[in-house]
Scaffold this active site. Sequence first.
Site, PDB file in Angstrom:
ATOM      1  N   TYR A 142     -31.984  -9.572  17.178  1.00  0.00           N
ATOM      2  CA  TYR A 142     -31.891  -8.829  15.711  1.00  0.00           C
ATOM      3  C   TYR A 142     -33.478  -8.430  15.904  1.00  0.00           C
ATOM      4  O   TYR A 142     -34.543  -9.182  15.570  1.00  0.00           O
ATOM      5  CB  TYR A 142     -31.627  -9.726  14.669  1.00  0.00           C
ATOM      6  CG  TYR A 142     -31.064  -8.919  13.467  1.00  0.00           C
ATOM      7  CD1 TYR A 142     -30.162  -8.711  13.292  1.00  0.00           C
ATOM      8  CD2 TYR A 142     -32.399  -8.704  12.569  1.00  0.00           C
ATOM      9  CE1 TYR A 142     -29.502  -7.985  11.970  1.00  0.00           C
ATOM     10  CE2 TYR A 142     -31.904  -7.909  11.482  1.00  0.00           C
ATOM     11  CZ  TYR A 142     -30.667  -7.591  11.327  1.00  0.00           C
ATOM     12  OH  TYR A 142     -30.143  -7.216  10.164  1.00  0.00           O
ATOM     13  N   TYR A 187     -29.457   0.834  12.826  1.00  0.00           N
ATOM     14  CA  TYR A 187     -29.436  -0.278  11.937  1.00  0.00           C
ATOM     15  C   TYR A 187     -27.990  -0.453  11.183  1.00  0.00           C
ATOM     16  O   TYR A 187     -27.864   0.083  10.075  1.00  0.00           O
ATOM     17  CB  TYR A 187     -30.413  -0.366  10.976  1.00  0.00           C
ATOM     18  CG  TYR A 187     -30.730  -1.406   9.895  1.00  0.00           C
ATOM     19  CD1 TYR A 187     -31.083  -2.506  10.263  1.00  0.00           C
ATOM     20  CD2 TYR A 187     -30.214  -1.210   8.378  1.00  0.00           C
ATOM     21  CE1 TYR A 187     -31.152  -3.593   9.305  1.00  0.00           C
ATOM     22  CE2 TYR A 187     -30.404  -2.183   7.688  1.00  0.00           C
ATOM     23  CZ  TYR A 187     -30.840  -3.383   8.072  1.00  0.00           C
ATOM     24  OH  TYR A 187     -30.861  -4.414   7.086  1.00  0.00           O
TER      25      TYR A 187
END
Lengths: 365, 389
Positions: free
Chosen positions: B293, B343
């Site tokens: 991430y 994102y």
Amino acid sequence: MTTVSDGDLEALAERLIAEGEVRGEPAADPVNLPMIRHWVDAMGDTNPIYTDPVFAAAGVHGEIVAPPAMAQVWTMPGPRGGKTTRSTVDDLLAAVNAAGYTGVVATNCEQTYHRYARLGDLLTPATRLTSMIGPKLTALGQGYFVTWNVTWYDADGEPVTEMLFRVLKFRPRTRGESGNGAASREAAATAAREAASRPAAPGATAQAEGGGPAKGSAGPGSGGGRRPYPLKPAKNQDTEFFWEGVAAGELRIQRCGDCGALRHPPGPMCLACRSTATGYTVAAGTGEVYSYVVHHHPPVPGRETPFVVAVVALPEGVRVVGNVVDCAPEDVGIGLPVRVTFQAMDDELTLPMWTPLDEPAGGTR
Amino acid sequence: MTFVRRTAVAGVGATDFSKNSGRSELRLAAEAVCAALDDAGLTPADVNGLVTYTQDTNQEISVAREVGVGDLTFFSRVHYGGGAACGTVMQAAMAVATGVADVVVCYRAFNERSGRRFGQPDARLGGEPSSQGLEMSWHVPYGLMTPAAWVAMFARRYMHTYGATSEDFGRVAVAMRRHAATNPAAWFHGQPITLDEHQSSRWIVEPLHLLDCCQESDGAVALVVTSLERARDLRRSPAVIAAAAQGAGAGQAMMTSYYRDDMSGLPEMGVVARGLWAQSGLTPADVQAAILYDHFTPFVLSQLEELGFCGRGEARHFIADGGIELDGRLPVNPHGGQLGEAYIHGMNGIAEAVRQLRGTSVNQLQDVTNILVTAGTGVPTSGLILTRD
């Protein structure tokens, strides 16, 4: 209990008074017609002697003069500050705030005019701290009356205008204190609003109360009171004591009533023994920067960028988050010793903040 | 009754990734769910479970109505922002393994750029006296209220503790943008950056530059989870769930765990890591690629350490010399990550992990047998290890 005692304050005041008159920065611009026009327009003063060259030439002065009450205008820093020099008044008010007298109400403003200012006059202010009287118990709370004089000099060093300014710096009452709490809180709020909207000595009240991180949003001169600071904390039964402490000029850390363990942020139970007998202790008010950031973007409501936020490690063994103020962002580093200071963000909220502790041992703290 | 190696991701689907989708978030969700079902060779009628994030604005029943899913026997939400990503798959796998549902679709859909932007300050964060509002109230009044700022506070301490520099963070950004440059689905397709460009990009919150921060995106991703047995009969090769774990650490807070330890690690990712290695029986040496991430570059370094790919404080050496690039010692985010592709709150990374195992990625790596995926950092989080059948 707090970082500065009353005795310290009085000793500091004596020292600063002894410094006498301290000259400030000259006005950014000479006395000029455009600024006069704005001012008389805002004030509703239609006297042509201030704006009409023909009328003024025929009058007693023979030329345009500035309204005497504009004295402060010529050297007042804008809401974003400007060139400022150290002033004994600022030094004292900062210490008074740190001692917990965070409330302010202006009580006196007396101006003496030696002559009219004319177009082209370049004025320079000089400030002289004259007295600090107290602590006195007033309807707003216990406090000190601080008085100073400002004299504006022309290029020849002759005085043009003098002003006496006096404020009451008081320790705001906390909820539950004896007396008519709600009524006096309201009175304090009104007083603070009045103080904020009234002109003060150059850089004095504005910088002591609303400077630093909230420049431009909490300063004076924005009309009928301080704009509400938009970033309000939520509070509940577990956290209220902290914010009441801040309003009273105390940095309170939760302490277990049974085992004495400290914790921050606070909560309903002791993390060590599960006791719900929560109490608090007042922190010494010193600490060390553990980590920090400099915020540039995006814009944050109620804030001027860049500003510094730090995690501060306290000698009591807990960490607290707050802004580091009164120093350039590049002067902040991990390990920087700091002390707490209290800043009123609006009529309701005061925040604890941190300022470099760059004073050798044996200072006023 | 364990889900480990008995459940699989059988289908992935996504919308285009953009800065302005021009469509409703519900439509994005519906499009992604349909695409994932098409990919798996299933129909909405086969689905009886839906899982998403608590932050998603599309209710499970709304998505079910739109795409024509009938009866639902399992619906669930996972909290804590992007930390939910792999957690949705874990919950789906648990539901399938326990017989609560047969086919569960996990989805995340938002207009995070053209609608509500997470990167912008929101004064309401500290407004409610909920436990989260109170937590935020120790930070928001001081203007500490954007994800970049919350992460920057950790980054500064990490730099101080381990001697890492802004250039080390920059190497992560350079790698992600290099990967995205050859991914046509990536917003930054064809736009690699240099370390100099990273260093000269403007400050957002010191010590983070603009290019340390992921972009903000509109889009949606959906994943189909079912039993391994059933997945073997479907259109695609299954991505077997070898491990799925959630984790929160002691003294955990949302993005602001500043009060518990030395602020130089991610204890919650350590919890996830222990779960992943224990469930799968694998070690870091068995993993050929990782999807980490990357909403902000510094936490990529911390994750490499928490997951055991390198020692504490050694990540800057691990990533040096292209260590996490496509030809490096551990390729990370071949799709370009959230810094480069989009994102989508971590869900696009899970889709990339599935493609790598299938051998269908645009930046296909050689011989990927096991791939590790993580979710949002700085918050209670989750992780997956997916493996070839």
